[in-house]
Design a protein around this motif. Structure first.
Motif, PDB file in Angstrom:
ATOM      1  N   LEU A 166       0.835  -1.208   0.000  1.00 49.91           N
ATOM      2  CA  LEU A 166       0.000   0.000   0.000  1.00 49.91           C
ATOM      3  C   LEU A 166       0.870   1.259   0.000  1.00 49.91           C
ATOM      4  O   LEU A 166       0.556   2.239  -0.676  1.00 49.91           O
ATOM      5  CB  LEU A 166      -0.924   0.012   1.216  1.00 49.91           C
ATOM      6  CG  LEU A 166      -2.067  -1.007   1.227  1.00 49.91           C
ATOM      7  CD1 LEU A 166      -2.859  -0.910   2.527  1.00 49.91           C
ATOM      8  CD2 LEU A 166      -2.994  -0.775   0.033  1.00 49.91           C
ATOM      9  N   SER A 167       1.983   1.219   0.739  1.00 50.03           N
ATOM     10  CA  SER A 167       2.892   2.364   0.762  1.00 50.03           C
ATOM     11  C   SER A 167       3.479   2.615  -0.625  1.00 50.03           C
ATOM     12  O   SER A 167       3.588   3.768  -1.066  1.00 50.03           O
ATOM     13  CB  SER A 167       4.014   2.109   1.766  1.00 50.03           C
ATOM     14  OG  SER A 167       4.905   3.202   1.812  1.00 50.03           O
ATOM     15  N   LEU A 196      -9.732   9.594   0.021  1.00 49.95           N
ATOM     16  CA  LEU A 196      -9.694   8.160  -0.285  1.00 49.95           C
ATOM     17  C   LEU A 196      -9.822   7.287   0.968  1.00 49.95           C
ATOM     18  O   LEU A 196      -9.820   6.056   0.858  1.00 49.95           O
ATOM     19  CB  LEU A 196      -8.380   7.814  -1.002  1.00 49.95           C
ATOM     20  CG  LEU A 196      -8.197   8.414  -2.401  1.00 49.95           C
ATOM     21  CD1 LEU A 196      -6.786   8.151  -2.909  1.00 49.95           C
ATOM     22  CD2 LEU A 196      -9.227   7.844  -3.377  1.00 49.95           C
ATOM     23  N   HIS A 197      -9.927   7.924   2.143  1.00 49.16           N
ATOM     24  CA  HIS A 197     -10.069   7.205   3.428  1.00 49.16           C
ATOM     25  C   HIS A 197      -8.930   6.202   3.646  1.00 49.16           C
ATOM     26  O   HIS A 197      -9.165   5.067   4.077  1.00 49.16           O
ATOM     27  CB  HIS A 197     -11.429   6.486   3.491  1.00 49.16           C
ATOM     28  CG  HIS A 197     -12.599   7.387   3.286  1.00 49.16           C
ATOM     29  ND1 HIS A 197     -13.014   8.312   4.223  1.00 49.16           N
ATOM     30  CD2 HIS A 197     -13.448   7.530   2.213  1.00 49.16           C
ATOM     31  CE1 HIS A 197     -14.068   8.979   3.760  1.00 49.16           C
ATOM     32  NE2 HIS A 197     -14.349   8.525   2.546  1.00 49.16           N
ATOM     33  N   VAL A 198      -7.700   6.650   3.392  1.00 46.62           N
ATOM     34  CA  VAL A 198      -6.529   5.777   3.537  1.00 46.62           C
ATOM     35  C   VAL A 198      -6.399   5.179   4.945  1.00 46.62           C
ATOM     36  O   VAL A 198      -6.037   4.005   5.081  1.00 46.62           O
ATOM     37  CB  VAL A 198      -5.244   6.530   3.124  1.00 46.62           C
ATOM     38  CG1 VAL A 198      -3.993   5.741   3.502  1.00 46.62           C
ATOM     39  CG2 VAL A 198      -5.271   6.792   1.619  1.00 46.62           C
ATOM     40  N   LEU A 226       0.820   4.300  -2.686  1.00 44.08           N
ATOM     41  CA  LEU A 226       0.678   5.721  -2.341  1.00 44.08           C
ATOM     42  C   LEU A 226       1.813   6.540  -2.946  1.00 44.08           C
ATOM     43  O   LEU A 226       1.609   7.684  -3.367  1.00 44.08           O
ATOM     44  CB  LEU A 226       0.651   5.897  -0.818  1.00 44.08           C
ATOM     45  CG  LEU A 226      -0.559   5.313  -0.088  1.00 44.08           C
ATOM     46  CD1 LEU A 226      -0.437   5.529   1.416  1.00 44.08           C
ATOM     47  CD2 LEU A 226      -1.865   5.933  -0.602  1.00 44.08           C
ATOM     48  N   GLY A 272      -3.304   2.071   8.905  1.00 45.79           N
ATOM     49  CA  GLY A 272      -3.598   3.041   7.855  1.00 45.79           C
ATOM     50  C   GLY A 272      -3.177   4.456   8.185  1.00 45.79           C
ATOM     51  O   GLY A 272      -2.679   5.187   7.322  1.00 45.79           O
ATOM     52  N   SER A 273      -3.344   4.871   9.447  1.00 41.88           N
ATOM     53  CA  SER A 273      -2.931   6.222   9.848  1.00 41.88           C
ATOM     54  C   SER A 273      -1.425   6.378   9.735  1.00 41.88           C
ATOM     55  O   SER A 273      -0.918   7.433   9.312  1.00 41.88           O
ATOM     56  CB  SER A 273      -3.387   6.508  11.280  1.00 41.88           C
ATOM     57  OG  SER A 273      -4.808   6.509  11.361  1.00 41.88           O
ATOM     58  N   TRP A 294      -7.860   1.767   5.222  1.00 40.96           N
ATOM     59  CA  TRP A 294      -7.407   0.706   4.323  1.00 40.96           C
ATOM     60  C   TRP A 294      -6.697  -0.437   5.037  1.00 40.96           C
ATOM     61  O   TRP A 294      -6.621  -1.545   4.535  1.00 40.96           O
ATOM     62  CB  TRP A 294      -6.432   1.277   3.293  1.00 40.96           C
ATOM     63  CG  TRP A 294      -7.042   2.143   2.247  1.00 40.96           C
ATOM     64  CD1 TRP A 294      -8.328   2.585   2.191  1.00 40.96           C
ATOM     65  CD2 TRP A 294      -6.369   2.697   1.101  1.00 40.96           C
ATOM     66  NE1 TRP A 294      -8.510   3.389   1.091  1.00 40.96           N
ATOM     67  CE2 TRP A 294      -7.330   3.466   0.405  1.00 40.96           C
ATOM     68  CE3 TRP A 294      -5.077   2.630   0.620  1.00 40.96           C
ATOM     69  CZ2 TRP A 294      -7.021   4.155  -0.759  1.00 40.96           C
ATOM     70  CZ3 TRP A 294      -4.764   3.310  -0.540  1.00 40.96           C
ATOM     71  CH2 TRP A 294      -5.730   4.064  -1.230  1.00 40.96           C
ATOM     72  N   HIS A 295      -6.140  -0.146   6.210  1.00 36.57           N
ATOM     73  CA  HIS A 295      -5.231  -1.083   6.855  1.00 36.57           C
ATOM     74  C   HIS A 295      -5.256  -0.823   8.357  1.00 36.57           C
ATOM     75  O   HIS A 295      -5.611   0.279   8.805  1.00 36.57           O
ATOM     76  CB  HIS A 295      -3.807  -0.849   6.304  1.00 36.57           C
ATOM     77  CG  HIS A 295      -2.787  -1.858   6.709  1.00 36.57           C
ATOM     78  ND1 HIS A 295      -2.007  -1.712   7.834  1.00 36.57           N
ATOM     79  CD2 HIS A 295      -2.385  -3.030   6.129  1.00 36.57           C
ATOM     80  CE1 HIS A 295      -1.176  -2.738   7.938  1.00 36.57           C
ATOM     81  NE2 HIS A 295      -1.387  -3.546   6.922  1.00 36.57           N
ATOM     82  N   LEU A 303      -0.485   6.731   6.073  1.00 43.36           N
ATOM     83  CA  LEU A 303      -0.752   8.090   5.597  1.00 43.36           C
ATOM     84  C   LEU A 303       0.354   9.037   6.034  1.00 43.36           C
ATOM     85  O   LEU A 303       0.861   9.834   5.232  1.00 43.36           O
ATOM     86  CB  LEU A 303      -2.109   8.562   6.125  1.00 43.36           C
ATOM     87  CG  LEU A 303      -2.587   9.947   5.655  1.00 43.36           C
ATOM     88  CD1 LEU A 303      -4.114   9.989   5.591  1.00 43.36           C
ATOM     89  CD2 LEU A 303      -2.101  11.069   6.575  1.00 43.36           C
ATOM     90  N   LEU A 325      -5.544  11.855   0.159  1.00 37.74           N
ATOM     91  CA  LEU A 325      -5.478  10.671   1.012  1.00 37.74           C
ATOM     92  C   LEU A 325      -6.679  10.598   1.950  1.00 37.74           C
ATOM     93  O   LEU A 325      -7.220   9.511   2.206  1.00 37.74           O
ATOM     94  CB  LEU A 325      -4.182  10.673   1.823  1.00 37.74           C
ATOM     95  CG  LEU A 325      -2.876  10.571   1.044  1.00 37.74           C
ATOM     96  CD1 LEU A 325      -1.683  10.564   1.993  1.00 37.74           C
ATOM     97  CD2 LEU A 325      -2.851   9.329   0.165  1.00 37.74           C
TER      98      LEU A 325
END
Length: 312
Positions: free
Chosen positions: A69-70, A243-245, A73, A252-253, A248-249, A256, A240
């Motif tokens: 995911l990183s 997209l509610h990053v 991004l 997730g915070s 996602w995980h 981001l 971001l």
């Protein structure tokens, strides 16, 4: 507020190291030849070691997913930045249009992001940041190189066979193969990696030692630096969040914040190094790096504070 204070502490520390490079060069102890030699050492030994050190940990499925995911991004940021700078920095406005776009799109994440991420998030953040830096290097040697040298200046060999990409690929391979370096090798790699920030700041200081502060306050410096240090990071943060990053995980915070810190660093050292190697106006690139580095004392803590408030 904690994130802002931690990033402010790290930025001031790195600028102090940069100032040492400037002072030593003004005293005649360092010169451009030393800077070039140290740059090669950083590129081919320290950068791969930094990436290998980040990947040298036990495999975890959730972190592997976060790593991917990183990387995604990072692709999103560089694609977004390339499009926006193409629209906002026009050839008619700047004689050095290509260098201005280069300085706006590419951050100094390879040298500055890891200390910031380590201070705010910890070792997991450094692990995720390694994916961002790997993607950064791939974009730098393709899109960045094309900005400066045109399509004919881009070679697949340079894009893939550079230390940043090779280090990230080697580290990822070891991680996904569940292989950890043995004790002595791990300590050797970790020791090399620890040289990244102090050496990088000294090298940048050497290259910036010839800049005069009065040359920074002009339109062709201000606009690219404004894009690099404020417009692009804040636009990226907004994207971001849209997209509610964080959802996602499980981390997730943190993902981001890692991506945002990488995107918020000053103009890349390659704005000087790559332009110099191509015989272009590296002094203009140096002014972009210096002005953005000075502004980072305000912008990076401010952006980190805004992000920490918005994702709580």
């Amino acid at each position: 507020m904690t994130a802002a204070l931690l990033t402010l502490h790290q930025v001031l520390l790195m600028l102090a190291l940069l100032a040492v490079g400037v002072v030593c060069t003004r005293l005649g102890w360092f010169d451009e030849w030393i800077a070039q030699a140290l740059s090669k050492f950083l590129l081919w030994f320290v950068t791969p070691a930094l990436l290998l050190d980040a990947f040298n940990q036990p495999f975890r499925t959730d972190m592997a997913y976060g790593l991917l995911l990183s990387g995604a991004l990072a692709i999103l940021f560089h694609a977004m930045a390339a499009v926006l700078t193409q629209l906002l920095i026009r050839p008619g406005r700047f004689a050095q249009c290509a260098i201005a776009r280069m300085g706006a799109v590419y951050s100094n994440c390879g040298f500055m992001a890891f200390p910031l991420i380590s201070a705010v998030i910890g070792t997991d953040g450094v692990f995720y940041g390694s994916a961002f830096v790997g993607v950064f290097n791939l974009f730098l040697w393709t899109h960045g190189r094309r900005l400066l040298a045109g399509r004919e200046g881009v070679r697949l060999k340079d894009a893939v066979c550079n230390a940043g990409v090779l280090g990230a690929l080697a580290g990822a391979a070891l991680y996904f193969l569940h292989f950890q370096l043995p004790g002595l090798a791990a300590d050797f790699i970790s020791t090399l990696a620890s040289l990244n920030t102090p050496l990088a700041m000294l090298v940048i200081g050497i290259f910036l030692s010839q800049c005069r502060l009065k040359d920074l306050f002009c339109r062709n410096v201000f606009l690219p630096v404004l894009l690099r240090m404020a417009v692009l990071p804040l636009f990226f943060l907004s994207l971001l969040l849209c997209l509610h990053v964080p959802a996602w995980h499980s981390a997730g915070s943190a993902l981001l914040m890692v991506a945002l810190l990488c995107a918020s660093c000053p103009a890349a050292a390659s704005t000087v190094l790559m332009t110099s190697s191509l015989g272009m106006d590296s002094s203009y690139g140096a002014r972009l790096v210096l002005f953005s580095s000075i502004l980072s004392v305000l912008t990076i803590p401010g952006i980190a504070f805004a992000a920490s408030c918005l994702i709580q």
